[in-house]
Design a protein around this motif. Structure first.
Motif, short mmCIF file in Angstrom:
data_model
loop_
_atom_site.label_atom_id
_atom_site.label_comp_id
_atom_site.label_asym_id
_atom_site.label_seq_id
_atom_site.Cartn_x
_atom_site.Cartn_y
_atom_site.Cartn_z
N GLN A 1 0.83 -1.21 0.00
CA GLN A 1 0.00 0.00 0.00
C GLN A 1 0.86 1.25 0.00
OE1 GLN A 1 -2.26 -1.16 3.53
NE2 GLN A 1 -4.16 -1.02 2.35
N LEU A 2 1.93 1.24 0.80
CA LEU A 2 2.80 2.42 0.85
C LEU A 2 3.52 2.64 -0.47
CD1 LEU A 2 4.15 4.71 2.47
CD2 LEU A 2 5.93 3.06 3.11
N LEU A 3 4.08 1.56 -1.03
CA LEU A 3 4.88 1.71 -2.26
C LEU A 3 4.03 1.97 -3.49
CD1 LEU A 3 7.66 -1.01 -1.76
CD2 LEU A 3 7.74 1.45 -1.27
N SER A 4 2.72 1.78 -3.38
CA SER A 4 1.84 2.10 -4.51
C SER A 4 1.14 3.45 -4.33
CB SER A 4 0.79 1.00 -4.70
OG SER A 4 -0.06 0.90 -3.56
N PHE A 5 1.43 4.14 -3.23
CA PHE A 5 0.84 5.46 -2.98
C PHE A 5 1.61 6.50 -3.81
CE2 PHE A 5 0.29 9.04 0.33
CZ PHE A 5 -0.88 9.48 -0.27
N PRO A 6 0.99 7.11 -4.81
CA PRO A 6 1.72 8.03 -5.70
C PRO A 6 2.44 9.15 -4.96
CG PRO A 6 -0.42 7.51 -6.63
CD PRO A 6 -0.42 6.93 -5.24
N ALA A 7 1.82 9.71 -3.93
CA ALA A 7 2.47 10.81 -3.21
C ALA A 7 3.76 10.36 -2.55
CB ALA A 7 1.51 11.39 -2.17
N PHE A 8 3.79 9.14 -2.01
CA PHE A 8 5.01 8.64 -1.38
C PHE A 8 6.10 8.46 -2.43
CE2 PHE A 8 7.86 5.18 -0.12
CZ PHE A 8 8.32 5.67 1.11
N ASN A 9 5.74 7.86 -3.56
CA ASN A 9 6.73 7.63 -4.62
C ASN A 9 7.32 8.93 -5.15
OD1 ASN A 9 6.84 4.75 -4.85
ND2 ASN A 9 4.77 4.83 -5.67
N THR A 10 6.47 9.91 -5.40
CA THR A 10 6.96 11.20 -5.89
C THR A 10 7.89 11.84 -4.87
OG1 THR A 10 4.98 11.57 -7.23
CG2 THR A 10 6.28 13.51 -6.64
N TRP A 11 7.47 11.82 -3.60
CA TRP A 11 8.28 12.45 -2.54
C TRP A 11 9.62 11.74 -2.36
CZ3 TRP A 11 9.44 9.89 2.15
CH2 TRP A 11 10.19 10.66 3.05
N ILE A 12 9.63 10.42 -2.26
CA ILE A 12 10.88 9.71 -1.98
C ILE A 12 11.85 9.80 -3.15
CG2 ILE A 12 10.13 7.41 -2.71
CD1 ILE A 12 12.38 8.30 0.29
N HIS A 13 11.34 9.74 -4.38
CA HIS A 13 12.23 9.87 -5.54
C HIS A 13 12.83 11.27 -5.62
CE1 HIS A 13 9.94 6.34 -7.59
NE2 HIS A 13 10.91 5.92 -6.82
N THR A 14 12.02 12.28 -5.32
CA THR A 14 12.53 13.66 -5.33
C THR A 14 13.59 13.85 -4.25
OG1 THR A 14 10.39 14.46 -6.14
CG2 THR A 14 11.88 16.09 -5.20
N LEU A 15 13.29 13.34 -3.04
CA LEU A 15 14.23 13.47 -1.94
C LEU A 15 15.54 12.74 -2.22
CD1 LEU A 15 14.98 14.29 0.96
CD2 LEU A 15 13.82 12.20 1.74
N GLN A 16 15.43 11.50 -2.70
CA GLN A 16 16.65 10.73 -2.97
C GLN A 16 17.52 11.40 -4.02
OE1 GLN A 16 14.72 6.92 -3.76
NE2 GLN A 16 15.55 6.06 -1.86
N HIS A 17 16.87 11.97 -5.04
CA HIS A 17 17.67 12.66 -6.05
C HIS A 17 18.34 13.90 -5.46
CE1 HIS A 17 19.05 14.07 -9.93
NE2 HIS A 17 18.64 15.28 -9.55
N SER A 18 17.62 14.66 -4.65
CA SER A 18 18.21 15.86 -4.06
C SER A 18 19.39 15.49 -3.16
CB SER A 18 17.16 16.63 -3.26
OG SER A 18 16.17 17.18 -4.13
N LEU A 19 19.27 14.40 -2.40
CA LEU A 19 20.38 13.95 -1.57
C LEU A 19 21.58 13.55 -2.43
CD1 LEU A 19 18.45 11.82 1.08
CD2 LEU A 19 19.58 14.02 1.47
N SER A 20 21.31 12.97 -3.61
CA SER A 20 22.41 12.53 -4.48
C SER A 20 23.22 13.70 -5.04
CB SER A 20 21.87 11.68 -5.63
OG SER A 20 21.24 12.48 -6.62
N THR A 21 22.62 14.89 -5.10
CA THR A 21 23.34 16.04 -5.67
C THR A 21 24.44 16.54 -4.74
OG1 THR A 21 21.78 17.68 -4.77
CG2 THR A 21 21.28 16.75 -6.94
N GLN A 22 24.50 16.04 -3.51
CA GLN A 22 25.53 16.48 -2.57
C GLN A 22 26.93 16.02 -2.98
OE1 GLN A 22 23.78 16.48 1.83
NE2 GLN A 22 23.20 14.60 0.74
N HIS A 23 27.00 15.05 -3.92
CA HIS A 23 28.33 14.60 -4.36
C HIS A 23 29.05 15.68 -5.16
CE1 HIS A 23 27.57 14.10 -8.69
NE2 HIS A 23 26.35 13.70 -8.35
N ASN A 24 28.30 16.65 -5.67
CA ASN A 24 28.90 17.76 -6.41
C ASN A 24 29.72 18.63 -5.46
OD1 ASN A 24 29.44 20.09 -7.90
ND2 ASN A 24 27.49 19.98 -9.00
#
Length: 276
Positions: free
Chosen positions: A25-48
């Motif tokens: 149920q959690l992993l199929s909730f669109p709002a969770f998926n959008t939020w976690i993917h956005t957050l994970q990408h933003s965290l990944s930009t710290q390597h710059n």
């Protein structure tokens, strides 16, 4: 309460669920998926190396689901969660999140068709007036909000009320996305990939709102009839009433609604640059 490891998380992120919510149920909730993917990408930009947090990057360590609201049975509607995000020095970022997902706001402008098209004269904005219990209000004036449905039409309670009261049906092909025109898009993977919308409360909520513009010229007599009809309160029991507000006054009449202020600012900025 059960726990699982968030897929594709490095370091591994445990997710602690409530008893009424399961992993699927959690992993199929669109709002969770959008939020976690956005957050994970933003965290990944710290390597710059130019990133503010490059020397001591923050990492997502844990997600605790605190509560869930279901709509219509078992469809997840809202989720409240808390994250643990910290760097190796033990410094933490605030991590309380109310997940509800995105919506759309509509700035619907009407103008009498005997006024020259090149002017802003006599333009009016359709506002909705309805109960908003989280704000403690039974009559909050705001821009119509809803969703763009699968048929490409503005839908929801406000859209239904507008169509019933005016006969206006707003198709997607007639809409101008003011947020797309005004807001910069990510140009590379080094940039944060935020949603193309306005975040009204980013300190606690994931909600983002693309703001669209729709303008229509109508006969003056029709405008006069609508102005009298829509402005007045109607029969008891109606949850949404409509208000025709002069464009020059909308920032005051609807000033408690972030969508109104954002829509008005985007409209004025884009108009002054000759982009709408």
């Amino acid at each position: 309460m059960s726990t699982f490891i968030l897929p594709n998380s490095k370091p591994e992120v445990p997710v602690n669920l409530t008893s009424d919510l399961n992993k699927d149920q959690l992993l199929s909730f669109p709002a969770f998926n959008t939020w976690i993917h956005t957050l994970q990408h933003s965290l990944s930009t710290q390597h710059n190396e130019s990133h503010t947090f490059h020397s001591t990057p923050y990492k997502l360590r844990k997600i605790d689901i605190q509560s869930v609201d279901f709509f219509g049975g078992q469809r997840v509607g809202f989720i409240k969660l808390r994250t643990e995000i910290s760097n190796d020095d033990g410094e933490k970022l605030p991590g309380s999140v109310f997940l509800r997902g995105g919506s759309v706001g509509m700035m619907l402008i009407l103008q009498p068709d005997d006024v020259p098209e090149s002017t802003e004269d006599e333009k009016h904005v359709i506002l909705t007036v309805q109960p908003r219990i989280p704000a403690g209000s039974l009559a909050l004036a705001e821009l119509p909000a809803g969703m763009l449905d699968d048929s490409g039409t503005f839908s929801g309670g406000a859209a239904k009320e507008i169509q019933e009261e005016t006969g206006l049906r707003i198709p997607a092909q007639d809409l101008i996305s003011m947020t797309d025109l005004a807001l910069p898009k990510a140009s590379s993977d080094e940039d944060e990939h935020l949603q193309q919308g306005v975040y009204p409360s980013p300190g606690g909520c994931d909600e983002f709102i693309p703001l669209f513009l729709w303008q229509k010229r109508i006969p003056r007599e029709q405008m006069r009839r609508w102005q009298g009809k829509l402005t007045g309160l109607r029969d008891q029991g109606e949850k949404i009433t409509l208000l025709l507000c002069p464009l020059e006054d909308v920032w005051k009449v609807g000033g408690r609604d972030a969508k109104v202020l954002a829509g008005w600012a985007l409209y004025e900025g884009l108009r002054k640059e000759g982009r709408i």
